[in-house]
Scaffold this motif. Structure first.
Motif, short mmCIF file in Angstrom:
data_model
loop_
_atom_site.label_atom_id
_atom_site.label_comp_id
_atom_site.label_asym_id
_atom_site.label_seq_id
_atom_site.Cartn_x
_atom_site.Cartn_y
_atom_site.Cartn_z
N SER A 193 -2.21 3.05 -11.75
CA SER A 193 -3.31 2.73 -12.66
C SER A 193 -4.47 2.12 -11.88
CB SER A 193 -2.84 1.74 -13.73
OG SER A 193 -2.52 0.49 -13.15
N PRO A 194 -5.70 2.22 -12.41
CA PRO A 194 -6.84 1.57 -11.76
C PRO A 194 -6.64 0.06 -11.63
CG PRO A 194 -7.58 3.15 -13.42
CD PRO A 194 -6.10 3.00 -13.58
N GLU A 195 -5.95 -0.53 -12.62
CA GLU A 195 -5.73 -1.97 -12.59
C GLU A 195 -4.87 -2.38 -11.40
OE1 GLU A 195 -7.04 -0.62 -16.39
OE2 GLU A 195 -5.25 -0.02 -15.25
N ALA A 196 -3.83 -1.56 -11.10
CA ALA A 196 -2.95 -1.88 -9.98
C ALA A 196 -3.71 -1.81 -8.65
CB ALA A 196 -1.76 -0.92 -9.97
N LEU A 197 -4.57 -0.80 -8.51
CA LEU A 197 -5.35 -0.65 -7.28
C LEU A 197 -6.38 -1.78 -7.15
CD1 LEU A 197 -5.81 3.21 -7.41
CD2 LEU A 197 -4.61 1.97 -5.61
N SER A 198 -6.98 -2.16 -8.27
CA SER A 198 -7.95 -3.27 -8.25
C SER A 198 -7.27 -4.57 -7.85
CB SER A 198 -8.62 -3.40 -9.61
OG SER A 198 -9.36 -2.25 -9.92
N ALA A 199 -6.04 -4.77 -8.35
CA ALA A 199 -5.29 -5.98 -8.01
C ALA A 199 -4.97 -6.01 -6.50
CB ALA A 199 -4.00 -6.04 -8.83
N PHE A 200 -4.64 -4.85 -5.95
CA PHE A 200 -4.36 -4.76 -4.51
C PHE A 200 -5.60 -5.14 -3.69
CE2 PHE A 200 -4.54 -2.30 -0.58
CZ PHE A 200 -3.37 -2.69 0.05
N LEU A 201 -6.75 -4.63 -4.11
CA LEU A 201 -7.99 -4.93 -3.39
C LEU A 201 -8.37 -6.40 -3.49
CD1 LEU A 201 -10.03 -1.73 -4.37
CD2 LEU A 201 -9.33 -2.39 -2.06
N TRP A 205 0.82 -1.21 0.00
CA TRP A 205 0.00 0.00 0.00
C TRP A 205 0.85 1.26 0.00
CZ3 TRP A 205 -3.93 2.26 -1.54
CH2 TRP A 205 -4.38 3.45 -0.99
N ASP A 206 1.95 1.26 0.77
CA ASP A 206 2.85 2.42 0.79
C ASP A 206 3.39 2.73 -0.59
OD1 ASP A 206 2.45 2.76 3.47
OD2 ASP A 206 4.29 1.72 4.09
N LYS A 207 3.58 1.69 -1.38
CA LYS A 207 4.10 1.88 -2.73
C LYS A 207 3.03 2.48 -3.66
CE LYS A 207 6.43 -0.65 -6.45
NZ LYS A 207 6.91 -1.97 -6.91
N LEU A 208 1.76 2.11 -3.45
CA LEU A 208 0.69 2.56 -4.34
C LEU A 208 0.14 3.93 -3.98
CD1 LEU A 208 -1.42 -0.73 -4.64
CD2 LEU A 208 0.01 0.28 -6.41
N GLN A 235 -10.04 1.88 -1.90
CA GLN A 235 -11.26 2.13 -2.67
C GLN A 235 -11.41 3.61 -3.00
OE1 GLN A 235 -14.18 0.42 -0.05
NE2 GLN A 235 -14.19 -1.56 -1.11
N ALA A 236 -11.10 4.48 -2.04
CA ALA A 236 -11.17 5.92 -2.28
C ALA A 236 -10.15 6.35 -3.33
CB ALA A 236 -10.93 6.67 -0.98
N ARG A 237 -8.96 5.80 -3.25
CA ARG A 237 -7.91 6.12 -4.22
C ARG A 237 -8.29 5.64 -5.62
NH1 ARG A 237 -4.44 8.97 -6.53
NH2 ARG A 237 -2.28 8.35 -6.74
N LEU A 238 -8.91 4.45 -5.70
CA LEU A 238 -9.35 3.91 -6.98
C LEU A 238 -10.40 4.81 -7.61
CD1 LEU A 238 -9.38 1.64 -9.09
CD2 LEU A 238 -11.03 0.42 -7.66
#
Length: 577
Positions: free
Chosen positions: A472-480, A462-465, A493-496
């Motif tokens: 990208s939205p894809e990277a945040l979605s993968a994290f979730l 998370w610190d990296k993102l 979710q807010a960041r996405l």
């Protein structure tokens, strides 16, 4: 209201003699026989007629711009001069388009159009006949009827009718006291748009032809992209009509008010029977600058103290259904969420973080401890520790009390949850605190246990993102997906949502419209409104099919790729050339 009682004593519909431009009584137009003349203006004639097919009385409006054309011996309409021909035909097409638009609506406070057609080198629209009197006639002849309660009753209906127009992206732009009729039963009806008059005024550069002094706001005179027209335009006209009803005269012309505002605010005068709130709302809607007025019919309604529209009340959903809809749209309204799904609420409530910290872990026997068990254990051990420090109990007794109290929390029921690093740390801390309490040692915190463990991979990811401006939205979605029950779900979710919104805004295209004399604009089959006054459309990324229609001319069709640029222009002129 007392409308019915008062207007019942007023004479029925007045019949006029008419001029040489009017069709004679007894003239047949298809199934309709003209029985009288209701009114004659500069751009049309309204007849009383009988529908022999359906055996009912109707009103028929004929397109007849007296300054451009006249009646021939064969009853056809003839243009007076060749130089007026293009203007006459543009107005005729606008008249037909208005009839087509009105025929789509079935609102009790919008004039109902049954049919329309072309004949006698002009056009006709058949409308429901309304037995009543215009607001102008009522103010002049029955002023005692005009009270605050009565105006609220009348204008609630008109505001609701306009609101239905706006949902179809249509402005009226022609509201005045003689364009609102009140029937004897109290039902108010907003009459035609006067669109033919507006088109003719545009083409002849005659603003006095288009606009009704006192009721038209400044942006209708300006006709400038920097001062767009919208619901606030009709709101000014509505307020001007209310001003007329109270003062018996319209407010000063808006362009004159820009130089020197001589209008006396209603709230500064004495108007018996009218509340300060009601008068202040009218004054606010009569602000010279568009941005200073109420921006929607609903906002204006609330300022006037009018109850909510019937259409709004009927459309309200049940609490759970509404919550599901809001959640589907990505809006966080905790009070609307159904509390069946513990995991759904957990990402929004502060207390859910405590529950998450106390999530159950799997024992060697394969059973899951409940989230409240760990929390209860920590609290009990903390009490035991304090008691041991004071010497109130022996270590063995303290441990026994803690052990006896722990099973009681096991009776609580909650949804099973996947263990998280935080929950493991709390349980580990509880175990070490038990030993600490037994030996009168200092308690061990959950953070201390975590510190002795390996670095948290979720926190590192998370610190990296979170600080990556190019994420990208894809990277945040993968994290979730990787940490669906993690500590940073809400923040991710807010960041996405932010990243998606920024991406969508960057990819939108501003489409400028330059249509002459006018046309109805459709984007991917969805009507956007008439241009003019519509001058700009915002398009999302991707290819879009644009269609512009004007009755009597072939449709103009083109395709726009919103992903290739941020701005584009469509210029088209409907002409017989």
């Amino acid at each position: 209201m007392n409308t019915e009682k008062v207007l019942a004593t007023v004479a029925s519909t007045a019949i006029h003699a008419g001029t040489e431009n009017c069709l004679a009584v007894g003239t047949r137009l298809n199934d309709f026989e003209i029985t009288g003349i209701l009114g004659e203006g500069g751009f049309g004639i309204v007849y009383l007629a009988f529908d022999h097919s359906l055996q009912r009385t109707v009103a028929i409006k004929e397109y007849m711009p007296g300054s451009l054309a006249g009646r021939s011996a064969d009853t056809s309409v003839t243009v007076r001069s060749e130089r007026h021909k293009a203007t006459f035909e543009a107005g005729l097409k606008s008249f037909i388009n208005e009839a087509r638009l009105l025929a789509q609506f079935d609102h009790p406070s919008l004039v109902k159009v049954y049919r329309f057609w072309e004949e006698n080198k002009t056009a006709y629209m058949v409308m429901r006949h309304y037995d009543g009197h215009t607001l102008k006639q009522i103010v002049n002849k029955r002023p005692k009827l005009v009270t605050e309660a009565w105006l609220r009753f009348i204008f609630k209906q008109i505001l609701e009718a306009l609101d239905s127009l706006y949902r179809s992206k249509i402005l009226h732009r022609d509201i005045s006291p003689d364009n609102i009729i009140v029937q004897k039963n109290g039902v108010a009806v907003l009459l035609d748009f006067g669109s033919a008059r507006q088109i003719i005024g545009d083409m002849t550069q005659g603003m006095t032809v288009i606009l009704k002094p006192g009721y038209a706001p400044i942006e209708q005179y300006a006709d400038d992209v920097e001062m767009p027209q919208g619901s606030w335009t009709d709101i000014y006209a509505l307020a001007a009509v209310m001003y007329f009803a109270i003062m018996k005269s319209p407010p000063p012309i808006s362009v004159g008010r820009v130089v020197k505002d001589t209008m006396l605010p209603l709230q500064d005068g004495e108007h018996a029977g009218f509340s300060a709130k009601f008068l202040k709302a009218i004054d606010l809607a009569l602000a010279i600058q568009p941005q200073d007025r109420p921006q929607s019919m609903d906002e204006f309604r609330q300022l006037l103290g009018i109850s909510s529209f019937a259409s709004v009340r009927k459309s309200r959903k049940g609490r759970e259904e509404h919550a599901a809809g809001m959640q589907a749209e990505g809006q966080d309204h905790l009070h609307a969420l159904p509390v069946k799904d513990v995991t759904a609420v957990k990402t929004h409530r502060p207390e859910a973080k405590t529950a998450e910290a106390g999530a159950a872990v799997s024992t060697k026997s394969g059973k899951l401890l409940l989230p409240m068990l760990a929390l209860a254990g920590v609290l009990i051990l903390a009490i035991a520790y304090l008691a041991s420090r004071q010497g109130a109990n022996k270590p063995g007794q303290t441990l026994a009390a803690a052990s006896a109290a722990a099973p009681a929390s096991n009776a609580a029921t909650a949804s099973q949850s996947v263990p998280t690093p935080a929950s493991v740390a709390v349980v580990a801390a509880a175990e070490k605190n038990a030993a600490a309490a037994a030996s009168n040692a200092s308690p061990v915190t959950a953070s201390a246990v975590e510190a002795t463990d390996k670095p948290d991979p979720e926190k590192l990811a998370w610190d990296k993102l979170k600080d990556d401006n190019t994420v990208s939205p894809e990277a945040l979605s993968a994290f979730l997906q990787q940490y669906p029950q993690g500590k940073f779900v809400e923040a991710a979710q807010a960041r996405l949502k932010e990243v998606k919104a920024a991406k969508a805004a960057a990819s939108k295209l501003n489409l400028k419209l330059a249509i002459k004399p006018w046309g109805t604009v459709f984007v991917d089959g969805v009507q956007q409104g008439a241009s003019p006054p519509l001058k700009h459309i915002s398009l999302a990324a991707g290819k879009h099919k644009i269609r512009v229609t004007n009755p009597g001319f072939p449709d103009f069709i083109t395709e726009i790729d919103a992903g290739k640029s941020s701005a584009a222009t469509i210029e088209h002129e409907f002409t017989n050339k």
